[in-house]
Design an enzyme around this catalytic site. Structure first.
Site, PDB file in Angstrom:
ATOM      1  N   SER A 144      51.016  33.810  33.410  1.00 47.20           N
ATOM      2  CA  SER A 144      52.150  34.245  34.235  1.00 47.20           C
ATOM      3  C   SER A 144      53.451  33.980  33.484  1.00 47.20           C
ATOM      4  CB  SER A 144      52.181  33.463  35.547  1.00 47.20           C
ATOM      5  OG  SER A 144      53.391  33.719  36.236  1.00 47.20           O
ATOM      6  N   TYR A 157      51.253  25.583  40.574  1.00 46.61           N
ATOM      7  CA  TYR A 157      50.739  26.835  39.997  1.00 46.61           C
ATOM      8  C   TYR A 157      51.255  27.039  38.571  1.00 46.61           C
ATOM      9  CZ  TYR A 157      50.571  31.961  39.324  1.00 46.61           C
ATOM     10  OH  TYR A 157      50.386  33.226  38.824  1.00 46.61           O
TER      11      TYR A 157
HETATM   12  N1  LIG Z   1      50.872  39.818  40.970  1.00 40.28           N
HETATM   13  C1  LIG Z   1      51.760  39.141  40.284  1.00 40.28           C
HETATM   14  O1  LIG Z   1      52.979  39.336  40.467  1.00 40.28           O
HETATM   15  C2  LIG Z   1      51.332  38.123  39.250  1.00 40.28           C
HETATM   16  C3  LIG Z   1      52.341  37.540  38.475  1.00 40.28           C
HETATM   17  C4  LIG Z   1      51.989  36.621  37.502  1.00 40.28           C
HETATM   18  C5  LIG Z   1      50.658  36.288  37.309  1.00 40.28           C
HETATM   19  N2  LIG Z   1      49.699  36.857  38.082  1.00 40.28           N
HETATM   20  C6  LIG Z   1      48.300  36.462  37.816  1.00 40.28           C
HETATM   21  O2  LIG Z   1      47.509  37.622  37.707  1.00 40.28           O
HETATM   22  C7  LIG Z   1      46.182  37.360  38.157  1.00 40.28           C
HETATM   23  C8  LIG Z   1      45.795  38.381  39.211  1.00 40.28           C
HETATM   24  O3  LIG Z   1      46.698  38.279  40.298  1.00 40.28           O
HETATM   25  P1  LIG Z   1      46.883  39.439  41.400  1.00 40.28           P
HETATM   26  O4  LIG Z   1      48.292  39.409  41.822  1.00 40.28           O
HETATM   27  O5  LIG Z   1      46.281  40.701  40.920  1.00 40.28           O
HETATM   28  O6  LIG Z   1      46.053  38.785  42.600  1.00 40.28           O
HETATM   29  P2  LIG Z   1      45.093  39.358  43.707  1.00 40.28           P
HETATM   30  O7  LIG Z   1      45.342  40.800  43.987  1.00 40.28           O
HETATM   31  O8  LIG Z   1      45.172  38.391  44.826  1.00 40.28           O
HETATM   32  O9  LIG Z   1      43.663  39.228  43.028  1.00 40.28           O
HETATM   33  C9  LIG Z   1      43.154  37.982  42.675  1.00 40.28           C
HETATM   34  C10 LIG Z   1      41.707  38.171  42.268  1.00 40.28           C
HETATM   35  O10 LIG Z   1      41.194  36.909  41.817  1.00 40.28           O
HETATM   36  C11 LIG Z   1      40.062  36.544  42.600  1.00 40.28           C
HETATM   37  N3  LIG Z   1      40.105  35.090  42.732  1.00 40.28           N
HETATM   38  C12 LIG Z   1      41.163  34.316  43.058  1.00 40.28           C
HETATM   39  N4  LIG Z   1      40.826  33.015  43.008  1.00 40.28           N
HETATM   40  C13 LIG Z   1      39.527  32.976  42.641  1.00 40.28           C
HETATM   41  C14 LIG Z   1      38.588  31.936  42.432  1.00 40.28           C
HETATM   42  N5  LIG Z   1      38.893  30.647  42.599  1.00 40.28           N
HETATM   43  N6  LIG Z   1      37.330  32.260  42.051  1.00 40.28           N
HETATM   44  C15 LIG Z   1      36.985  33.534  41.912  1.00 40.28           C
HETATM   45  N7  LIG Z   1      37.813  34.568  42.096  1.00 40.28           N
HETATM   46  C16 LIG Z   1      39.068  34.292  42.466  1.00 40.28           C
HETATM   47  C17 LIG Z   1      40.212  37.326  43.901  1.00 40.28           C
HETATM   48  O11 LIG Z   1      38.930  37.524  44.449  1.00 40.28           O
HETATM   49  P3  LIG Z   1      38.623  37.635  46.030  1.00 40.28           P
HETATM   50  O12 LIG Z   1      38.185  39.026  46.258  1.00 40.28           O
HETATM   51  O13 LIG Z   1      37.546  36.693  46.256  1.00 40.28           O
HETATM   52  O14 LIG Z   1      39.885  37.250  46.761  1.00 40.28           O
HETATM   53  C18 LIG Z   1      40.821  38.626  43.399  1.00 40.28           C
HETATM   54  O15 LIG Z   1      39.835  39.470  42.867  1.00 40.28           O
HETATM   55  C19 LIG Z   1      46.186  35.921  38.670  1.00 40.28           C
HETATM   56  O16 LIG Z   1      45.679  35.064  37.674  1.00 40.28           O
HETATM   57  C20 LIG Z   1      47.659  35.632  38.924  1.00 40.28           C
HETATM   58  O17 LIG Z   1      47.969  34.272  38.808  1.00 40.28           O
HETATM   59  C21 LIG Z   1      50.003  37.749  39.061  1.00 40.28           C
END
Ligand SMILES: NC(=O)c1ccc[n+]([C@@H]2O[C@H](COP(=O)([O-])OP(=O)(O)OC[C@H]3O[C@@H](n4cnc5c(N)ncnc54)[C@H](OP(=O)(O)O)[C@@H]3O)[C@@H](O)[C@H]2O)c1
Length: 268
Positions: A144, A157
């Site tokens: 991130s 986080y």
């Molecule tokens: N969106 C942003 O603005 C942003 C910014 C910076 C970094 N990120 C990073 O990008 C990545 C994806 O984020 P996103 O925004 O796309 O989130 P998201 O739509 O909530 O998706 C998260 C995914 O990770 C899975 N997951 C979460 N915790 C888990 C665990 N402990 N074990 C197994 N699976 C798990 C969820 O599965 P389930 O189906 O089980 O929920 C889902 O498939 C993350 O690492 C996040 O920190 C996101």
């Protein structure tokens, strides 16, 4: 340009939604055999069917045992070892957005360390021996922007993501000359379903479009739009993930790729 990804085998963790789904989709479009992962099997299977993945692997990555089960299930679906590992699963496991660093419990720090650092560490440990034997591997750890430019809140986080960046450089250095690259992909603010839902709920209108929600959040000073003038999309990340996954990218390792629209005011 042919990225030479056709027929390669990939596991994208956390690809049942959001950024991971976008990365899995683009890899599949490039001809990669993709396994979709999440904790919820139904959600993972829906995405797998939509994008033409070869299968799903489900399980929480917060324990060693569950991570090993995910790897094993993925290898069966792929019909071979994981050649491309995208460690994308994560997000704040505690949702601490209002607490100062000293107000956050040590349990919350540990919880986020499991979800955002150790989840990736575990899978790296599980895949490296097969990748080394094959003399080919691509590992992409999704971190991130806040790993390198933390906010004052949510340190459980952001500090876990910083540990992931640090681990990535160590692993890349330790895997000298064996054909495996390890890199970090650092998103800024990316419009995913969760953020869209948050915005629609905040403004009491379930029909708001992505553009309308983005504009309102920016006007509301919930966040500042980055220099690119918009929020990111999963596709913005997927393009770089596909490039890093390519056999053509063997000279890129130990690097941190920011895909944040210029949000981080840093020289890397
Ligand atoms: N969106 C942003 O603005 C942003 C910014 C910076 C970094 N990120 C990073 O990008 C990545 C994806 O984020 P996103 O925004 O796309 O989130 P998201 O739509 O909530 O998706 C998260 C995914 O990770 C899975 N997951 C979460 N915790 C888990 C665990 N402990 N074990 C197994 N699976 C798990 C969820 O599965 P389930 O189906 O089980 O929920 C889902 O498939 C993350 O690492 C996040 O920190 C996101």
């Amino acid at each position: 340009m042919d990225l030479q990804l056709k027929g390669r085998r990939a596991l994208v963790t956390g690809s049942s939604s959001g950024i991971g789904e976008g990365i899995a989709r683009m890899l599949a479009e490039e001809g990669v055999k993709v396994v979709v992962h999440g904790r919820n099997r139904e959600r993972a299977e829906n995405v797998a069917a939509q994008i033409g993945a070869v299968g799903v692997a489900t399980g929480d990555l917060s324990s060693d045992e569950a991570a090993a089960a995910v790897q094993a299930e993925a290898c069966v679906a792929l019909g071979g070892n994981i050649e491309i590992l995208v460690n994308n699963a994560g997000g704040s496991s505690t949702g601490n957005t209002t607490k100062a660093p000293i107000e956050i419990s040590t349990q919350d720090y540990i919880s986020n360390y499991h979800a955002n650092a150790l989840a990736s560490v575990r899978l790296c440990q599980l895949v490296v021996s097969d990748m080394t034997a094959a003399r080919f591997g691509r590992i992409i750890n999704v971190s991130s922007a806040v790993a390198v430019q933390p906010n004052n809140l949510g340190a459980d986080y952001s500090s876990a993501k910083a540990a992931l960046n640090n681990f990535t450089v160590s692993l890349a250095g330790a895997l000298r000359g064996v054909g495996i690259t390890v890199n970090t992909l650092s998103p800024g603010i990316i419009m995913v379903d969760g953020l869209l839902r948050f915005g629609r709920q905040k403004y009491g209108n379930p029909n708001l479009t992505i553009d309308e929600v983005t504009k309102r959040l920016a006007d509301d000073k919930v966040f500042a739009l980055p220099p690119a003038g918009r929020l990111g999309t999963p596709q913005d990340l997927a393009i770089i993930a596909c490039t890093l996954a390519s056999p053509l990218s063997g000279f890129i390792t130990g690097a941190n790729y920011r895909v944040d629209g210029g949000q981080v005011r840093g020289l890397n």
